[in-house]
Design a protein around this motif. Structure first.
Motif, PDB file in Angstrom:
ATOM      1  N   LEU A   1       0.841  -1.191   0.000  1.00  0.00           N
ATOM      2  CA  LEU A   1       0.000   0.000   0.000  1.00  0.00           C
ATOM      3  C   LEU A   1       0.880   1.247   0.000  1.00  0.00           C
ATOM      4  N   VAL A   2       1.230   1.709  -1.184  1.00  0.00           N
ATOM      5  CA  VAL A   2       2.082   2.881  -1.344  1.00  0.00           C
ATOM      6  C   VAL A   2       1.288   3.966  -2.042  1.00  0.00           C
ATOM      7  N   ASP A   3       1.273   5.178  -1.470  1.00  0.00           N
ATOM      8  CA  ASP A   3       0.515   6.254  -2.099  1.00  0.00           C
ATOM      9  C   ASP A   3       1.391   7.006  -3.096  1.00  0.00           C
ATOM     10  N   SER A   4       0.848   8.058  -3.688  1.00  0.00           N
ATOM     11  CA  SER A   4       1.562   8.765  -4.749  1.00  0.00           C
ATOM     12  C   SER A   4       2.750   9.563  -4.244  1.00  0.00           C
ATOM     13  N   PHE A   5       2.907   9.661  -2.922  1.00  0.00           N
ATOM     14  CA  PHE A   5       4.061  10.362  -2.348  1.00  0.00           C
ATOM     15  C   PHE A   5       5.074   9.392  -1.753  1.00  0.00           C
ATOM     16  N   GLY A   6       4.900   8.105  -2.040  1.00  0.00           N
ATOM     17  CA  GLY A   6       5.855   7.106  -1.619  1.00  0.00           C
ATOM     18  C   GLY A   6       5.684   6.611  -0.191  1.00  0.00           C
ATOM     19  N   ARG A   7       4.602   6.987   0.472  1.00  0.00           N
ATOM     20  CA  ARG A   7       4.388   6.543   1.847  1.00  0.00           C
ATOM     21  C   ARG A   7       3.813   5.130   1.864  1.00  0.00           C
ATOM     22  N   VAL A   8       4.461   4.247   2.617  1.00  0.00           N
ATOM     23  CA  VAL A   8       4.006   2.868   2.749  1.00  0.00           C
ATOM     24  C   VAL A   8       3.053   2.781   3.943  1.00  0.00           C
ATOM     25  N   HIS A   9       1.894   2.160   3.726  1.00  0.00           N
ATOM     26  CA  HIS A   9       0.860   2.070   4.753  1.00  0.00           C
ATOM     27  C   HIS A   9       0.780   0.636   5.281  1.00  0.00           C
ATOM     28  N   ASN A  10       1.100   0.496   6.579  1.00  0.00           N
ATOM     29  CA  ASN A  10       1.056  -0.836   7.189  1.00  0.00           C
ATOM     30  C   ASN A  10       0.165  -0.881   8.429  1.00  0.00           C
ATOM     31  N   TYR A  11      -0.697   0.116   8.581  1.00  0.00           N
ATOM     32  CA  TYR A  11      -1.479   0.279   9.805  1.00  0.00           C
ATOM     33  C   TYR A  11      -2.892   0.719   9.432  1.00  0.00           C
ATOM     34  N   VAL A  12      -3.898   0.049   9.979  1.00  0.00           N
ATOM     35  CA  VAL A  12      -5.288   0.437   9.725  1.00  0.00           C
ATOM     36  C   VAL A  12      -6.018   0.588  11.045  1.00  0.00           C
ATOM     37  N   ARG A  13      -6.811   1.633  11.155  1.00  0.00           N
ATOM     38  CA  ARG A  13      -7.676   1.874  12.308  1.00  0.00           C
ATOM     39  C   ARG A  13      -9.118   1.640  11.857  1.00  0.00           C
ATOM     40  N   ILE A  14      -9.817   0.771  12.557  1.00  0.00           N
ATOM     41  CA  ILE A  14     -11.174   0.394  12.155  1.00  0.00           C
ATOM     42  C   ILE A  14     -12.152   0.720  13.272  1.00  0.00           C
ATOM     43  N   SER A  15     -13.119   1.572  12.968  1.00  0.00           N
ATOM     44  CA  SER A  15     -14.174   1.879  13.926  1.00  0.00           C
ATOM     45  C   SER A  15     -15.223   0.768  13.883  1.00  0.00           C
ATOM     46  N   VAL A  16     -15.649   0.318  15.049  1.00  0.00           N
ATOM     47  CA  VAL A  16     -16.677  -0.729  15.100  1.00  0.00           C
ATOM     48  C   VAL A  16     -18.033  -0.183  15.531  1.00  0.00           C
ATOM     49  N   THR A  17     -18.081   1.083  15.911  1.00  0.00           N
ATOM     50  CA  THR A  17     -19.347   1.733  16.260  1.00  0.00           C
ATOM     51  C   THR A  17     -19.130   3.234  16.318  1.00  0.00           C
ATOM     52  N   ASP A  18     -20.184   4.004  16.032  1.00  0.00           N
ATOM     53  CA  ASP A  18     -20.123   5.451  16.232  1.00  0.00           C
ATOM     54  C   ASP A  18     -20.749   5.846  17.560  1.00  0.00           C
ATOM     55  N   ARG A  19     -21.291   4.873  18.297  1.00  0.00           N
ATOM     56  CA  ARG A  19     -21.903   5.146  19.594  1.00  0.00           C
ATOM     57  C   ARG A  19     -20.829   5.343  20.654  1.00  0.00           C
ATOM     58  N   CYS A  20     -21.178   6.110  21.694  1.00  0.00           N
ATOM     59  CA  CYS A  20     -20.273   6.278  22.824  1.00  0.00           C
ATOM     60  C   CYS A  20     -21.098   6.479  24.090  1.00  0.00           C
ATOM     61  N   ASN A  21     -20.526   6.055  25.204  1.00  0.00           N
ATOM     62  CA  ASN A  21     -21.180   6.245  26.490  1.00  0.00           C
ATOM     63  C   ASN A  21     -20.718   7.512  27.194  1.00  0.00           C
ATOM     64  N   LEU A  22     -19.920   8.341  26.500  1.00  0.00           N
ATOM     65  CA  LEU A  22     -19.508   9.639  27.004  1.00  0.00           C
ATOM     66  C   LEU A  22     -19.785  10.698  25.940  1.00  0.00           C
ATOM     67  N   GLY A  23     -19.619  11.952  26.314  1.00  0.00           N
ATOM     68  CA  GLY A  23     -19.821  13.053  25.372  1.00  0.00           C
ATOM     69  C   GLY A  23     -18.688  14.049  25.483  1.00  0.00           C
ATOM     70  N   CYS A  24     -17.458  13.603  25.209  1.00  0.00           N
ATOM     71  CA  CYS A  24     -16.282  14.459  25.395  1.00  0.00           C
ATOM     72  C   CYS A  24     -16.378  15.709  24.522  1.00  0.00           C
ATOM     73  N   GLN A  25     -15.971  16.830  25.102  1.00  0.00           N
ATOM     74  CA  GLN A  25     -16.196  18.118  24.449  1.00  0.00           C
ATOM     75  C   GLN A  25     -15.396  18.284  23.167  1.00  0.00           C
ATOM     76  N   TYR A  26     -14.268  17.578  23.006  1.00  0.00           N
ATOM     77  CA  TYR A  26     -13.475  17.726  21.788  1.00  0.00           C
ATOM     78  C   TYR A  26     -13.829  16.663  20.740  1.00  0.00           C
ATOM     79  N   CYS A  27     -14.643  15.685  21.114  1.00  0.00           N
ATOM     80  CA  CYS A  27     -14.958  14.568  20.227  1.00  0.00           C
ATOM     81  C   CYS A  27     -16.415  14.601  19.767  1.00  0.00           C
ATOM     82  N   ARG A  28     -17.330  14.802  20.717  1.00  0.00           N
ATOM     83  CA  ARG A  28     -18.759  14.824  20.408  1.00  0.00           C
ATOM     84  C   ARG A  28     -19.398  16.014  21.113  1.00  0.00           C
ATOM     85  N   PRO A  29     -18.979  17.228  20.769  1.00  0.00           N
ATOM     86  CA  PRO A  29     -19.482  18.407  21.475  1.00  0.00           C
ATOM     87  C   PRO A  29     -20.994  18.553  21.329  1.00  0.00           C
TER      88      PRO A  29
END
Length: 345
Positions: free
Chosen positions: A5-33
């Motif tokens: 997985l190499v992009d047009s600027f030569g950066r190799v991607h070996n890490y993926v972050r996967i969200s499993v839900t958009d729900r949260c039990n908190l309402g942090c002011q910088y995340c879900r204001p």
């Protein structure tokens, strides 16, 4: 390997972050204001089968590390089953989780036994009342119990993520640094980012991280940079040898742990970016602060089409984000409008 997985600027991607839900039990002011905890999801969430199928293809393309995020991922039932499946995929060497820790105490051991290696816990204050204010009702004692459970479960890496906000928690920097003196963990200070519909709040709360090293000096603490070579030699005992990411890590002389500085606003690290993000409803975002997304769900089950869709997203990945637009500069796109909880951080 041509499939990497190499992009047009030569950066190799070996890490993926996967969200499993958009729900949260908190309402942090910088995340879900302005949002309350526990709102029902309006997304058609990826199933565990679909997530495993996507990660299997990504692993064939060179991804070695997966992080499960949210929302609050521990709201997703039977999450340890997903961890077990992801950790068994050939090529995946690390599976991490980012959580607010509220539900962690009873689940840490099962997650570790399922193959989870890395635990990141969001913790923006060590003061109970302030923590409740920042998170819109969170219980600090439950998070502390979750941290204790992680130590007992034997995680290879334990990180505490602290979003630093002027006038909110910037007077706790020393308290967080002191945690690294006694405990083998990493405290990571993160600059407040202008994500979603919170431009005015961000302007009031943003502060750069350049004063943290000065605070160490004022206390007489000798803080030394932890270099990659330190990890490879095994001299760093609270991090992994392959720990790559945006943080610059330091250890105070004689400390059990480390602290990290993550400054995406004041000193962007875009040219070293190695990650993709997949939203809870199956869209790949090659850049956190960019609106463009590619829906992967139609291609699940056809690995070649899935690979092509992922490659197309990388081809469009910008060279750098535009969190801060200088005076007179026209942004390349409209401000990113998804909230952090909808993206997966």
């Amino acid at each position: 390997m041509s499939d990497l997985l190499v992009d047009s600027f030569g950066r190799v991607h070996n890490y993926v972050r996967i969200s499993v839900t958009d729900r949260c039990n908190l309402g942090c002011q910088y995340c879900r204001p302005g949002e309350t905890a526990g709102h029902p999801s309006k997304m058609d969430l990826l199933t565990f089968d679909e997530i495993a199928a996507i990660v299997s293809v990504l692993a064939e393309m060179g991804v070695t590390k997966v992080r499960i995020t949210g929302g609050e991922p521990l709201l997703r039932p039977h999450l340890e089953d997903l961890v077990d499946r992801l950790s068994a995929i050939p090529g995946i060497s690390r599976v991490g989780l980012t959580t607010n820790g509220m539900l962690l105490a009873s689940k840490a051991r099962a997650l570790r036994q399922a193959g989870l290696t890395d635990m990141n816990i969001s913790l923006d204050s060590l003061l109970p009342d302030r923590y409740a204010m920042i998170t819109n009702g969170g219980d600090l004692s439950r998070v502390i119990s979750g941290i204790e459970a992680c130590f007992k479960a034997g995680f290879e890496m334990l990180k505490l993520n602290v979003v630093l906000m002027r006038g909110v928690n910037d007077d706790e920097i020393e308290s967080f640094l002191r945690l690294t003196l006694d405990y083998p963990l990493q405290v990571r200070f993160i600059e407040y980012m202008p994500i979603g519909k919170q431009a005015e709040a961000w302007k009031a709360g943003y502060m750069a991280l350049d004063g943290i090293m000065a605070q160490c000096a004022d206390k007489g603490w000798n803080a030394r940079r932890v270099e990659p070579a330190d990890r490879m030699s095994g001299s760093s005992f609270c991090g992994t040898k392959d720990d790559s990411g945006p943080a610059k890590y330091y250890r105070i002389s004689g400390a059990a742990g480390e602290f990290g500085l993550i400054n995406p606003v004041s000193d962007h690290f875009c040219m070293a970016c190695n990650r993709l993000r997949i939203t809870a409803n199956g869209s790949v975002k090659p850049c956190l602060y960019w609106n463009d997304e590619w829906d992967l769900k139609p291609f699940i089950g056809n690995n070649e089409l899935l690979r092509q869709a992922i490659r197309r997203s990388l081809e469009a990945k910008p060279q750098r984000h535009e969190m801060i637009v200088q005076p007179g500069q026209k942004p390349a796109q409209h401000t990113m409008m998804r909230q952090m909880s909808q993206i997966g951080g």
